[in-house]
Design a protein around this motif. Structure first.
Motif, mmCIF file in Angstrom:
data_model
loop_
_atom_site.group_PDB
_atom_site.id
_atom_site.type_symbol
_atom_site.label_atom_id
_atom_site.label_comp_id
_atom_site.label_asym_id
_atom_site.label_seq_id
_atom_site.Cartn_x
_atom_site.Cartn_y
_atom_site.Cartn_z
ATOM 1 N N LEU A 297 -14.688 9.637 11.556
ATOM 2 C CA LEU A 297 -13.518 9.566 10.696
ATOM 3 C C LEU A 297 -13.110 8.133 10.378
ATOM 4 C CD1 LEU A 297 -11.314 12.305 12.410
ATOM 5 C CD2 LEU A 297 -13.016 12.587 10.605
ATOM 6 N N SER A 298 -12.374 7.989 9.282
ATOM 7 C CA SER A 298 -11.754 6.703 8.948
ATOM 8 C C SER A 298 -10.405 6.613 9.654
ATOM 9 C CB SER A 298 -11.538 6.577 7.439
ATOM 10 O OG SER A 298 -10.689 5.474 7.160
ATOM 11 N N PRO A 299 -10.195 5.589 10.488
ATOM 12 C CA PRO A 299 -8.915 5.486 11.199
ATOM 13 C C PRO A 299 -7.821 4.819 10.388
ATOM 14 C CG PRO A 299 -10.365 3.725 11.900
ATOM 15 C CD PRO A 299 -11.146 4.538 10.892
ATOM 16 N N ASP A 300 -8.120 4.431 9.147
ATOM 17 C CA ASP A 300 -7.156 3.708 8.320
ATOM 18 C C ASP A 300 -6.212 4.712 7.660
ATOM 19 O OD1 ASP A 300 -5.777 1.958 6.756
ATOM 20 O OD2 ASP A 300 -7.501 1.237 5.622
ATOM 21 N N LEU A 301 -5.133 5.039 8.335
ATOM 22 C CA LEU A 301 -4.251 6.116 7.910
ATOM 23 C C LEU A 301 -3.667 5.888 6.517
ATOM 24 C CD1 LEU A 301 -2.223 6.602 11.216
ATOM 25 C CD2 LEU A 301 -4.012 8.100 10.339
ATOM 26 N N PHE B 286 0.810 -1.216 0.000
ATOM 27 C CA PHE B 286 0.000 0.000 0.000
ATOM 28 C C PHE B 286 0.849 1.274 0.000
ATOM 29 C CE2 PHE B 286 0.665 -1.339 4.375
ATOM 30 C CZ PHE B 286 1.098 -0.183 4.997
ATOM 31 N N GLU B 287 2.160 1.135 0.112
ATOM 32 C CA GLU B 287 3.046 2.303 0.175
ATOM 33 C C GLU B 287 3.474 2.679 -1.246
ATOM 34 O OE1 GLU B 287 5.159 1.902 4.507
ATOM 35 O OE2 GLU B 287 5.992 0.716 2.874
ATOM 36 N N SER C 42 -4.408 0.758 4.170
ATOM 37 C CA SER C 42 -3.901 -0.619 4.179
ATOM 38 C C SER C 42 -4.952 -1.612 4.630
ATOM 39 C CB SER C 42 -2.691 -0.713 5.116
ATOM 40 O OG SER C 42 -3.053 -0.344 6.443
ATOM 41 N N GLY C 43 -6.152 -1.118 4.983
ATOM 42 C CA GLY C 43 -7.213 -2.001 5.435
ATOM 43 C C GLY C 43 -7.135 -2.361 6.905
#
Length: 385
Positions: A242-246, A204-205, A249-250
């Motif tokens: 909020l979405s905590p998935d910074l 994901f990077e 990456s799921g």
């Protein structure tokens, strides 16, 4: 270009070759400013690019309120790579570039697709710089001597390239220097190529190209109702917005703590580190979470001052009281940093004082932000709102 007069006439005498320099290719100068958050580069890079290009402060002050941490790190089993340092991380929920409205659709490439057949990574970076992009990518810091880990530790990390001196074969980069200060630095093309070639980013990077869009519509600005929602969640230690998935990456947030609960996370983290060290374990002390906590208070103090300038009825006394919250968090951070760097012996009681600073800061912050929330709620329901 070489001119040989003999090609014009065999009767002319031999003359020395003349080299005519080619004009330099025009290149867009990419602006970069200091980011208000520097604890993690995944925040500082995209904010430094954004603030240099668009009027983003109203959007910023309506976001970057919520904090999150992962309680699993209290087991002290999640180590910083190639180190004996258990992670004790604190993050701004939705703090990364994927939640930045000017950069959310920034082009992203895996390692091979970024190279695109070019002979070297540095050549590809220069091409993108000429197109007006900053390039955020991943490198092994060991191969770049000016970075904190340069020549000392193989450490995979993100890096921002924002300018170059092509004739001198040098790139302008942003990162932590030998004194662990966030700085603008220079590396050679060869150093960058070695550093780029020596890492394999996670799936994901991506290497991302940062050039803030000027045409985002509707234009991102300050949303008082969003700020009210975020403050309620922060004070309640919950996350309903909020979405905590910074990283995208799921990752799941079942073990996450939010808002004011992050104080107790950091206190327990440092207490467990102190106990394990006193028992003889060789454990490093991760100060990054404490640095982010301090930056959170700096940003909140700036937010309160900005709200006052926007004619919200925040008294000077309330803002001054919040300055004490920032000071207490800075004291906690400084104590942990000095222990981490060996400037204070961490096993002689210096670490165990840190939770006291944190509890004092939490006790002072909660009533202040509750009052701020009341002021915002009253303004949002007034006839003029």
């Amino acid at each position: 270009m070489t001119i040989n007069p003999r090609t014009a006439s065999q009767d002319l005498p031999s003359l020395p070759s003349i080299r005519i320099p080619l004009p330099a290719k025009p290149r867009v100068k990419i602006p970069l400013v200091d980011s208000p958050i520097r604890g993690y580069m995944m925040y500082s890079y995209h904010l430094a690019v954004t603030f240099a290009s668009v009027p983003a402060w109203p959007w910023f002050f309506g976001n970057f309120v919520q904090l999150q941490c992962d309680s699993r790190q209290l087991e002290l089993g999640d180590f910083l790579k190639y180190s004996s340092m258990p992670k004790g991380e604190l993050h701004f929920t939705e703090g990364t570039s994927r939640f930045n409205p000017w950069l959310a659709d920034a082009p992203g490439f895996d390692k091979q697709s970024f190279l695109g057949g070019y002979g070297s990574p540095s050549e590809r970076v220069v091409e993108r710089l000429e197109q007006g992009y900053c390039v955020e990518t991943f490198v092994d810091e060991y191969y770049i001597p000016v970075l904190y880990n340069g020549g000392n530790l193989h450490f995979r990390h993100r890096l921002l390239v924002f300018d170059c001196q092509e004739e001198e074969r040098r790139l302008h980069i942003a990162g932590f220097d030998k004194k662990s200060q966030y700085s603008r630095l220079i590396c050679t093309f060869e150093e960058f190529d070695d550093a780029f070639a020596s890492v394999q980013p996670q799936q994901f990077e991506k290497t991302r190209l940062f050039k803030p869009r000027q045409d985002v519509f509707p234009a991102p600005g300050f949303d008082p109702l969003r700020l009210i929602h975020l403050l309620r969640d922060y004070l309640g230690g919950k996350n309903t917005l909020l979405s905590p998935d910074l990283h995208g990456s799921g990752q799941q947030g079942d073990s996450f703590r939010y808002g004011v609960d992050c104080y107790s996370f950091l206190a327990e983290f440092i207490q467990r580190i102190a106990v394990r060290r006193q028992a003889g374990e060789v454990l490093g002390v991760d100060f990054r979470g404490f640095h982010v906590l301090w930056e959170h208070k700096k940003c909140m103090l700036d937010r309160l001052k900005w709200l006052q300038r926007q004619d919200y009825d925040l008294p000077d006394s309330l803002i001054a009281e919040y300055g004490r919250v920032q000071s207490l968090c800075e004291q906690a951070r400084s104590r942990v940093v000095m222990c981490a760097r060996g400037l204070l012996p961490p096993d002689r009681g210096h670490l165990v004082e840190v939770p006291r600073y944190l509890e004092q800061a939490r006790a002072a912050e909660v009533p202040i932000l509750r009052r701020v929330l009341e002021i915002l709620e009253a303004a949002s329901t007034s006839p003029a709102a």
